[in-house]
Design a protein around this motif. Structure first.
Motif: not given
Length: 102
Positions: A37, A57-62
């Motif tokens: 994602d 990622t789509a959930d903001g994880a880096e």
């Protein structure tokens, strides 16, 4: 130990990839990283063994991923382009995306 490229080469390649090929960075990250994602990817460095991307990622994880060159270790500047193009083509094939002409 992998070959290192001088700062001028690294800067030029990274500028080109991050300014002109942001979508390619995302395709490569989606295809070869563990995060399907990925919504953004920036190439951060490379050496004779592969490239490294900072991904979001789509959930903001880096995250950071490292992808080896498809053709194996390299040591010359022209080989960098060849291997990045090979990564892009392989990413398109893996993801079912029609690659653009080179």
């Amino acid at each position: 130990m992998p070959s290192e490229f001088d700062d001028a080469v690294r800067t030029a390649v990274l500028r080109h990839m991050n300014n002109d090929h942001r979508d390619d960075n995302v395709l490569i990250a989606r295809a070869f990283g563990p995060f399907g994602d990925v919504i953004d990817a920036t190439m951060t460095t490379f050496d004779g063994d592969g490239g490294q991307w900072h991904v979001i990622t789509a959930d903001g994880a880096e995250e950071v991923i490292r992808v080896p060159w498809p053709g194996g270790s390299i040591s010359e500047r022209p080989e960098v382009r060849r291997e990045i193009v090979a990564l892009y083509d392989a990413a398109c094939a893996r993801l079912g995306v029609e690659p653009r002409p080179h």
